[in-house]
Write an enzyme that holds these catalytic residues in place. Structure first.
Site, mmCIF file in Angstrom:
data_model
loop_
_atom_site.group_PDB
_atom_site.id
_atom_site.type_symbol
_atom_site.label_atom_id
_atom_site.label_comp_id
_atom_site.label_asym_id
_atom_site.label_seq_id
_atom_site.Cartn_x
_atom_site.Cartn_y
_atom_site.Cartn_z
ATOM 1 C CG ASP A 1 32.585 38.336 37.798
ATOM 2 O OD1 ASP A 1 32.736 39.239 38.638
ATOM 3 O OD2 ASP A 1 33.016 37.175 37.955
ATOM 4 N NE ARG B 1 36.228 40.144 46.105
ATOM 5 C CZ ARG B 1 36.854 39.805 44.991
ATOM 6 N NH1 ARG B 1 37.627 40.652 44.371
ATOM 7 N NH2 ARG B 1 36.707 38.601 44.490
ATOM 8 N NE ARG C 1 44.084 40.479 38.646
ATOM 9 C CZ ARG C 1 43.433 40.592 39.779
ATOM 10 N NH1 ARG C 1 43.183 41.777 40.266
ATOM 11 N NH2 ARG C 1 43.028 39.535 40.440
ATOM 12 C CB CYS D 1 40.136 44.261 46.209
ATOM 13 S SG CYS D 1 38.528 43.664 45.768
ATOM 14 C CE LYS E 1 39.387 36.413 36.567
ATOM 15 N NZ LYS E 1 39.274 36.446 38.037
ATOM 16 C CG ASN E 2 36.656 33.823 38.263
ATOM 17 O OD1 ASN E 2 37.838 34.171 38.373
ATOM 18 N ND2 ASN E 2 35.653 34.683 38.289
HETATM 19 N N1 EPU Z 1 31.843 37.407 51.467
HETATM 20 C C1 EPU Z 1 31.963 37.599 52.831
HETATM 21 N N2 EPU Z 1 32.709 36.704 53.550
HETATM 22 C C2 EPU Z 1 33.353 35.657 52.962
HETATM 23 C C3 EPU Z 1 33.218 35.474 51.567
HETATM 24 C C4 EPU Z 1 32.458 36.366 50.839
HETATM 25 O O1 EPU Z 1 31.404 38.538 53.389
HETATM 26 O O2 EPU Z 1 34.017 34.895 53.676
HETATM 27 C C5 EPU Z 1 31.024 38.348 50.671
HETATM 28 C C6 EPU Z 1 31.863 39.153 49.677
HETATM 29 O O3 EPU Z 1 32.447 40.291 50.268
HETATM 30 C C7 EPU Z 1 30.833 39.486 48.609
HETATM 31 C C8 EPU Z 1 29.937 38.232 48.585
HETATM 32 O O4 EPU Z 1 30.149 37.605 49.848
HETATM 33 O O5 EPU Z 1 30.082 40.593 48.989
HETATM 34 C C9 EPU Z 1 30.238 37.243 47.486
HETATM 35 O O6 EPU Z 1 31.632 37.026 47.391
HETATM 36 P P1 EPU Z 1 32.286 35.667 46.870
HETATM 37 O O7 EPU Z 1 33.021 35.045 47.996
HETATM 38 O O8 EPU Z 1 31.271 34.835 46.171
HETATM 39 O O9 EPU Z 1 33.331 36.226 45.828
HETATM 40 P P2 EPU Z 1 34.750 35.608 45.555
HETATM 41 O O10 EPU Z 1 34.667 34.144 45.719
HETATM 42 O O11 EPU Z 1 35.784 36.356 46.278
HETATM 43 C C10 EPU Z 1 34.370 35.082 43.012
HETATM 44 C C11 EPU Z 1 35.027 35.456 41.719
HETATM 45 C C12 EPU Z 1 34.734 36.915 41.420
HETATM 46 C C13 EPU Z 1 33.220 37.085 41.319
HETATM 47 C C14 EPU Z 1 32.550 36.606 42.628
HETATM 48 C C15 EPU Z 1 31.042 36.644 42.594
HETATM 49 C C16 EPU Z 1 36.932 33.986 41.649
HETATM 50 C C17 EPU Z 1 38.402 33.817 41.704
HETATM 51 N N3 EPU Z 1 36.460 35.221 41.821
HETATM 52 O O12 EPU Z 1 34.933 35.930 44.007
HETATM 53 O O13 EPU Z 1 35.321 37.221 40.173
HETATM 54 O O14 EPU Z 1 32.888 38.427 41.106
HETATM 55 O O15 EPU Z 1 32.955 35.250 42.907
HETATM 56 O O16 EPU Z 1 30.548 35.859 41.561
HETATM 57 O O17 EPU Z 1 36.219 33.037 41.401
HETATM 58 C C18 EPU Z 1 36.270 38.584 38.503
HETATM 59 O O18 EPU Z 1 36.509 37.566 37.852
HETATM 60 O O19 EPU Z 1 36.388 39.738 38.003
HETATM 61 C C19 EPU Z 1 35.824 38.470 39.884
HETATM 62 C C20 EPU Z 1 35.862 39.488 40.739
#
Ligand code: EPU
Length: 417
Positions: free
Chosen positions: A304, A121, A396, A116, A22-23
């Site tokens: 995850d 996030r 999802r 969320c 998915k990701n």
């Molecule tokens: N963060 C910030 N600012 C930003 C971006 C991130 O503060 O601009 C913080 C987030 O709040 C969090 C940390 O940094 O505390 C890491 O977040 P990240 O941005 O890496 O998460 P994401 O990209 O939103 C993806 C996956 C998630 C997975 C996380 C961590 C996708 C579509 N989603 O989310 O997947 O948990 O990386 O590995 O790739 C899931 O599949 O169930 C899922 C939640």
């Protein structure tokens, strides 16, 4: 809202085929916005999030042809540079259209995702990176409005490691003028898969798979064909299910090299794991032993998989400590597991789990995607019947989980409402 009815206590045996990740699929679909030529994708998982992403992209004018797990995208007539709140609020990954739209068309309007279930996030790092590349960004009426005649390459050091942040900036940098260096980049296999597709489309990227990506911008990207990598989280979820309830299952179409830490933890729990080029066999003959861990970025223990391993720890021999370091509110499954008889206490970002001899079925509620998967595992181990409500969260990110589990002997049934 559909529900799952599960009768616990049945060992699992047989084979399960793993779907595409998915990701990886979500950013890869957004990469279709970067070119006016066809991008042909294989092994695209049949998930609700993928359907939502395709709907969003189609609204922008991207042409989509879908045949099972093959999706062909054509971005030669994109005419709407906007991701509306209605779609973004249901799927945060919609933010991934921001970088590609801005880089190719010079403008994008994307709704701010908001909080969320698993945490606040924010997307400040996506914005900070694009601003460093010369974009003018304003927040108006809940929307990020970004403009840049031509993005300019620069060196970007994100404050923390962010997966979709890295992906957004990487896609933007492929069409920027000059060299972009992304320091502190996420090294998740899904980022690597996206980078490999971008290279096939003509992007110039060095350091793929490392925390320093160096991108030389090009004027144009072209079409390409790509197969999405297997889903390591789906794989680990099924491995965990077998380690929790016992049995002997082989997972086909798996990527062993993306699962090192999870496999080590399962061995520590007492599972016998054997692997081949694209398969993993898990055998579990005894009660699992409790395993402690702390979630971190790849290649560390994935957030995850935290909830699913916690389900295993609930019925394990001994006590364990699970520390969640990525998201501030990712213990929503704990209250539900305790309703099944688990003994979990929370102290800040740490969960302390005392393994119990048995769980007992009860009605529970899914709160987010991975929490739902963990409740399925707990229910498979519980005595009697568990009814899991709100399984749209599960749909999802898992392709027909109940069908795959039934095929290996689980007593699990979807109840439509
Ligand atoms: N963060 C910030 N600012 C930003 C971006 C991130 O503060 O601009 C913080 C987030 O709040 C969090 C940390 O940094 O505390 C890491 O977040 P990240 O941005 O890496 O998460 P994401 O990209 O939103 C993806 C996956 C998630 C997975 C996380 C961590 C996708 C579509 N989603 O989310 O997947 O948990 O990386 O590995 O790739 C899931 O599949 O169930 C899922 C939640």
């Amino acid at each position: 809202m559909d529900k799952l009815l599960i009768q616990g206590g049945h060992r699992l045996s047989g084979e399960i085929a793993i779907a595409g990740a998915k990701n990886a699929a979500l950013p890869i679909l957004c990469a279709g916005l970067l070119t006016d030529e066809a991008v042909e994708l294989h092994n695209v998982p049949r998930l609700q999030d993928v359907a939502t992403m395709l709907k969003l992209l189609e609204q922008m004018g991207l042409k989509v042809k879908q045949d099972g797990e093959t999706v062909i995208l054509n971005g030669d007539a994109i005419d709407k540079l906007e991701a509306p709140y209605q779609l973004v609020k249901t799927m945060r990954a919609s933010i991934l259209v921001l970088g590609p739209l801005l880089a190719r068309f010079g403008e994008a309007r994307v709704s701010l995702p908001g909080g969320c279930a698993i945490g606040s996030r924010p997307v400040d790092q996506h914005i900070k990176g694009l601003q460093a590349m010369g974009a003018e960004i304003t927040i108006e009426a809940g929307y990020i409005h970004a403009r840049a005649k031509k993005l300019k390459g620069t060196r970007i050091v994100t404050d923390m490691i962010t997966v979709t942040g890295t992906e957004n900036l990487l896609m933007a940098a492929t069409l920027a003028e000059g060299e972009t260096i992304l320091e502190n980049a996420a090294r998740e296999p899904e980022v690597t898969d996206l980078a490999n597709l971008l290279v096939a489309m003509g992007a110039k990227i060095e350091g793929i798979g490392t925390d320093r990506l160096v991108i030389q911008g090009v004027d144009k990207l072209h079409g390409a064909t790509h197969s999405v990598i297997p889903d390591r989280i789906e794989t680990a979820t099924f491995l965990c299910a077998v380690a929790t309830v016992g049995g002997d299952v082989t997972l086909r179409n798996a990527r062993v090299d993306t699962l090192d830490v999870a496999l080590d933890k399962l061995r520590e729990a007492g599972a016998v794991i054997t692997t081949g080029e694209d398969w993993i066999r898990v055998q579990m003959a005894s009660r699992p032993k409790a395993v402690s861990f702390r979630t971190t970025e790849y290649p560390g223990f994935p957030t995850d998989m935290q909830a699913q391993f916690m389900a295993m720890n609930c019925v394990a021999e001994g006590s364990s400590r699970v520390v969640e370091t990525i998201f501030e509110n990712r213990f929503m499954h704990v209250q539900e597991m305790n309703r099944l008889g688990a003994a979990i206490t929370i102290e800040g970002h740490t969960a302390i789990i005392d393994g119990v001899d048995k769980l007992v079925g009860a009605p529970v509620m899914a709160t987010d995607l991975r929490a739902s998967a963990s409740l399925v595992i707990a229910a498979l181990a519980a005595e009697g019947e568990t009814c899991i409500d709100r399984i749209y969260h599960l749909d999802r990110g898992y392709d027909r989980m109940e069908v795959k589990l039934s095929a290996v002997g689980a007593h699990i049934q979807r109840v439509k409402s």
